[in-house]
Design an enzyme around this catalytic site. Structure first.
Site, PDB file in Angstrom:
ATOM      1  N   SER A   1       0.827  -1.195   0.000  1.00  0.00           N
ATOM      2  CA  SER A   1       0.000   0.000   0.000  1.00  0.00           C
ATOM      3  C   SER A   1       0.875   1.264   0.000  1.00  0.00           C
ATOM      4  O   SER A   1       1.675   1.427  -0.911  1.00  0.00           O
ATOM      5  CB  SER A   1      -0.932  -0.065   1.210  1.00  0.00           C
ATOM      6  OG  SER A   1      -2.024   0.749   1.004  1.00  0.00           O
TER       7      SER A   1
ATOM      8  N   ASP B   1      -9.511  -5.301  -4.406  1.00  0.00           N
ATOM      9  CA  ASP B   1      -9.062  -4.160  -3.590  1.00  0.00           C
ATOM     10  C   ASP B   1      -9.799  -2.887  -4.016  1.00  0.00           C
ATOM     11  O   ASP B   1      -9.694  -2.465  -5.169  1.00  0.00           O
ATOM     12  CB  ASP B   1      -7.541  -4.005  -3.797  1.00  0.00           C
ATOM     13  CG  ASP B   1      -6.917  -2.972  -2.877  1.00  0.00           C
ATOM     14  OD1 ASP B   1      -7.656  -2.223  -2.214  1.00  0.00           O
ATOM     15  OD2 ASP B   1      -5.666  -2.927  -2.821  1.00  0.00           O
TER      16      ASP B   1
ATOM     17  N   HIS C   1      -7.769  -5.476  -0.111  1.00  0.00           N
ATOM     18  CA  HIS C   1      -6.508  -4.762   0.063  1.00  0.00           C
ATOM     19  C   HIS C   1      -5.483  -5.529   0.935  1.00  0.00           C
ATOM     20  O   HIS C   1      -4.300  -5.536   0.634  1.00  0.00           O
ATOM     21  CB  HIS C   1      -6.818  -3.395   0.675  1.00  0.00           C
ATOM     22  CG  HIS C   1      -5.665  -2.465   0.691  1.00  0.00           C
ATOM     23  ND1 HIS C   1      -4.990  -2.101  -0.451  1.00  0.00           N
ATOM     24  CD2 HIS C   1      -5.056  -1.810   1.718  1.00  0.00           C
ATOM     25  CE1 HIS C   1      -4.022  -1.260  -0.136  1.00  0.00           C
ATOM     26  NE2 HIS C   1      -4.042  -1.075   1.181  1.00  0.00           N
TER      27      HIS C   1
HETATM   28  C1  LIG Z   1      -5.522   4.979   4.596  1.00  0.00           C
HETATM   29  C2  LIG Z   1      -5.069   3.893   3.707  1.00  0.00           C
HETATM   30  O1  LIG Z   1      -5.703   2.857   3.621  1.00  0.00           O
HETATM   31  N1  LIG Z   1      -3.996   4.118   2.978  1.00  0.00           N
HETATM   32  C3  LIG Z   1      -3.498   3.137   2.080  1.00  0.00           C
HETATM   33  C4  LIG Z   1      -2.872   3.784   0.914  1.00  0.00           C
HETATM   34  C5  LIG Z   1      -2.543   2.312   2.890  1.00  0.00           C
HETATM   35  O2  LIG Z   1      -1.364   2.502   2.881  1.00  0.00           O
HETATM   36  N2  LIG Z   1      -3.135   1.422   3.713  1.00  0.00           N
HETATM   37  C6  LIG Z   1      -2.469   0.821   4.808  1.00  0.00           C
HETATM   38  C7  LIG Z   1      -3.288   0.924   6.045  1.00  0.00           C
HETATM   39  C8  LIG Z   1      -2.160  -0.615   4.575  1.00  0.00           C
HETATM   40  O3  LIG Z   1      -1.232  -1.118   5.224  1.00  0.00           O
HETATM   41  O4  LIG Z   1      -2.829  -1.251   3.789  1.00  0.00           O
END
Ligand SMILES: CC(=O)N[C@@H](C)C(=O)N[C@@H](C)C(=O)O
Length: 824
Positions: free
Chosen positions: A677, A768, A800
């Site tokens: 992410s 996702d 995700h």
């Molecule tokens: C707020 C969020 O979900 N941001 C994403 C881009 C991200 O990095 N998520 C994190 C929480 C993850 O580890 O999946």
């Protein structure tokens, strides 16, 4: 010895001769045979079949995994070890019940273990009798076996501990099942059809299942029934629709409705319901506006003969619902509403508090942009709640929390004007070693010590999770898990004034701890933590021996180039967790994996992670970087990142790498990088901005192109805040103009793509909604186009997190093999 006996045709229970082992409730189990918790054999079969390919078919024409013979061997051997890590259980929740005889207490632990073959987590209950014979010792006498709880969505004991709600959510169109268990049998069972409500929320966020004090009613949050859909038949539109399924008609889709995004696909409207457990009658709570999604319901203290009230959290969504998972920046407030009256209670109830059917829903926290996790003190005199106002006000998806108290008026009419008292404010910049502020994502349903004003909570403190006691009257916060420990600690439940907790480190499997107050001459009570022996976290001899050869430390990394514009908190050192082998066989360093968390406002804590322990066990040192912007270091450090993503965070990671190279702990030619992410955003930035530094990379659902993400994600506001800083919150639009798209592109890894040469593994979840698969695929295809080695695995049913057991397994197996291929 355990014995099986049948209660009725559908439930089997385990009975125990010794009362000590007797769980407080008989446990419904799913099949007529007890399933032994034996590690699945799927992967040993996979290894065997791979080996057969090698020995029998000679030169393999079509390699099954795109690997050569040597790599296939590697794949087989790593899969065997990863399977041993994957089979270690987790403790998800625990409850304490006072024993019938009054001596000691009974504990129930909900544990789970990956069931790779079924691609699900196997959930079990294990019980123990706790006794403290002498001061300073505690003994847990465990039931001989866990009992499987397949199909159970959640269990919630009543306040007295004499009843247990077992809730089963439907897998399809069938009803939700509520079972009420007594100490020796199933007492009631109710099936609530989809026409009343959809599944009950057990997600840890909207979730709220709460018994009233006389244990006759349960308030809960469930999905409102779906709006009716148009019905068509041979003649066209069927007026009035139909609920019957007949083969001469079909249902259309009707209007599309927003849902709450990532992990909430199809969840549009969490609503409040109350079930009467004597009659099975269910009523929806009336008077709540349609635009409010609700959650986290609790009962307000009740007065005999008066109406009962509920306090809940409401999230409003007048326009679009933006994704809520990992996003604490969604405005929310606490509300009070009158609970529905059931026939049995209505007669003889005097509405002496002036309430009537039309009592409006009262907003209790209208002057604060965020209020959640409501908890009444045991005497009902005050209501405590957490707030993420800093996150809502700045737009950062997660930030430093604050804690508040409302001295609870007994007169309903005073509720709207009840004063809100600050208990723990946001910490902007903490002095070295001092409390950095509150960061917590859950709180026990009963977090109170017997003084009625001290709450026990877990919170992030630097790179560790710690246990805090918080006096909500004085605001005093004490770190009560050992201050000299770098381990992470999490509270599971309270046993009177004692704490059942779990403690672990990157190289130590979790261990249950029992915390007791040891009175000291000083005012602040000191806690002693006793080890509890248990086989819940049992691991193989191989895993034990590999872990015993590892060590870890938490490093402080000074910030490079502290400029004038930086706040004090942003100029303070950040941290990295370094995991290495302690064997002194050779002077050469193990190859290094740099590990980067997502968010970016999240944190890697010093707790045990099976996947990371697996990577260190196959011979890699780990550098787990908590770059500035991470949780646990005060608000100034956190807020220094929005607007500077792709530069400040990238430079922090490079500084951390130089730090370990300078200390002789890493060899510059043996560095790899892994992140998911936002951690994947950093990984792909790093291979573009520092193309000679990394010999291999692996990413899980990476953000590679914010200009593409902004139009496809459930959190387009994130793109604005992280790319533009706090001011981005106000410029957010669903239709970004060209100049904004240009800036998004320039801040993204894709803008450095031409420099990349590092072989990169992509692990992508096709479902996702947060960082849609198109982000990773576009970048991977572009790398391939310019001749960079890439491997892409798409998990068709994953979201995700890529957390489904088989996907998680295949991901980390491929990460291990990929790094071994390019970095020995
Ligand atoms: C707020 C969020 O979900 N941001 C994403 C881009 C991200 O990095 N998520 C994190 C929480 C993850 O580890 O999946």
């Amino acid at each position: 010895m355990a014995r099986l006996y049948c209660i009725n045709t559908s439930y089997w229970c385990v009975s125990f001769k010794s009362n000590l082992f007797r769980p407080p409730f008989p446990l419904p189990i799913s099949s007529r045979r007890l399933t032994l918790l034996r590690p699945t054999s799927f992967f040993s079969r996979l290894s065997a079949s791979l080996a057969m390919y090698d020995s029998k078919s000679g030169p393999i024409k079509e390699m099954p995994l795109g690997l050569d013979a040597a790599m296939e061997e590697e794949y087989a051997s790593q899969s065997k070890l990863l399977q041993e890590f994957a089979s270690i259980s987790n403790i998800d929740k625990a409850w304490i019940f006072k024993s019938d005889g009054g001596i000691g207490s009974q504990a129930m632990f909900s544990i789970s273990q990956a069931n790779l073959l079924a691609n699900k987590r196997r959930k079990c209950i294990v019980s123990a009798h706790i006794s403290q014979e002498t001061k300073g010792t505690v003994s847990f006498q465990w039931a001989p076996f866990p009992v499987e709880m397949t199909g159970v969505s959640t269990i919630v004991p009543s306040p007295s501990g004499s009843k247990l709600l077992v809730l089963r959510n439907p897998e399809n169109e069938s009803p939700s099942k509520f079972e009420i268990w007594g100490s020796s049998q199933l007492e009631k069972e109710f099936h609530i059809p989809q026409s009343v409500h959809g599944s009950v929320y057990t997600d840890g966020w909207f979730e709220g299942v709460s018994w009233n004090s006389d244990e006759t009613l349960i308030a809960y949050v469930a999905e409102e029934p779906s709006p009716s859909k148009p019905t068509f038949n041979d003649l066209g539109y069927k007026k009035g629709g139909s609920t019957d399924k007949d083969c001469g008609s079909w249902k259309g889709q009707g209007d599309w409705e927003e849902d709450w995004g990532e992990t909430y696909a199809g969840k549009r409207q969490p609503a409040l319901f109350v079930i009467n457990i004597n009659s099975g009658e269910v009523q929806a709570v009336k008077g709540i506006e349609k635009s409010l999604s609700v959650g986290q319901v609790v009962w307000a203290p009740s007065t005999k003969g008066a109406c009962q009230y509920l306090v809940f959290v409401g999230w409003s969504s007048d326009t679009r619902k933006l994704g809520i998972k990992y996003c604490y920046n969604r405005p929310c407030a606490l509300y009070a509403v009158r609970a529905p009256l059931f026939k049995s209670e209505a007669s003889g109830l005097e509405l002496k508090d002036g309430s009537n059917e039309d009592m409006p829903v009262v907003n209790l926290t209208q002057h604060i942009s965020s209020a959640f996790f409501p908890r009444f003190s045991p005497d009902g005199n005050f209501l405590v709640f957490l707030s993420a106002r800093s996150s809502v006000d700045s737009g950062a998806h997660c930030a430093t929390d604050s804690l508040y108290r409302i001295d609870w008026p007994t007169d309903v009419k005073l509720w709207p004007s009840a004063k809100i008292v600050d208990v723990i404010p946001v910490v902007m910049c903490a002095d070295d070693g001092c409390f950095p502020g509150l960061y917590f994502s859950s709180v026990l349903s009963n977090p109170w010590l017997s003084d009625g004003c001290t709450m026990i909570i877990s919170s992030i403190w630097g790179s560790s999770q710690v246990i805090l006691s918080v006096n909500v009257l004085s605001g005093e916060v004490l770190r009560i898990s050992p201050a000299d420990s770098n381990f992470s600690w999490d509270v599971l439940t309270l046993d009177g004034n004692n704490i059942v907790a779990v403690s672990s480190s990157p190289v130590d499997v979790p261990q249950i701890k029992y915390g007791c107050i040891v009175e000291k001459a000083t005012k602040a009570a000191a806690w002693s933590w006793l080890d509890v022996s248990s086989s819940i976290f049992k691991c193989s001899e191989k895993v034990k021996s590999l872990l015993s050869s590892l060590q870890f430390s938490i490093m402080k990394i000074p910030v490079k180039d502290v400029s004038d514009g930086l706040t004090k908190g942003a100029g303070k050192p950040f941290e990295a967790i370094f995991v290495s082998s302690n064997s002194k066989e050779s002077d050469a360093c193990n190859p290094l994996i740099v590990i980067l968390h997502g968010g970016p406002h999240s944190v890697s804590i010093s707790s045990f992670s099976k996947s990371l322990a697996f990577l260190s066990s196959i011979g890699y040192n780990l550098l787990i970087v908590n770059y500035r912007g991470s949780l646990g270091f005060g608000e100034e450090a956190l807020q220094s990142l929005p607007g500077k993503v792709g530069s400040q965070d990238v430079n922090d990671v490079l500084t951390a790498i130089d730090h370990v190279i300078d200390k002789g702990l890493a060899s510059p030619s043996k560095i790899t990088v892994l992140g998911g992410s936002h951690g994947g955003f950093l990984t792909t930035h790093l291979i573009g901005q520092a193309p000679d530094k990394f010999v291999a990379a692996a990413v899980r659902n990476p953000v590679c192109n914010i200009a593409l993400m902004v139009g496809t994600t459930d959190i387009p506001d994130w793109c604005y805040v992280e790319a533009f800083g706090s001011k981005g919150k106000d410029s957010f639009t669903e239709a970004p103009p060209a100049e904004q798209l240009t800036l998004f592109h320039s801040k993204s890894p894709v803008s450095h793509l031409s420099k990349v040469k590092t072989p990169t593994l992509f692990l992508l979840g096709a479902q996702d909604l947060r960082v849609p698969v198109s982000n990773g695929l576009q970048y991977a295809r572009a790398l391939k186009e310019k001749g960079v080695v890439v491997k892409v695995i798409v998990f068709p049913n994953d979201v995700h997190g890529i957390e489904r057991p088989q996907s998680d397994f295949e991901s980390f197996l491929n990460i291990g093999v990929w790094f071994r291929k390019y970095c020995k």
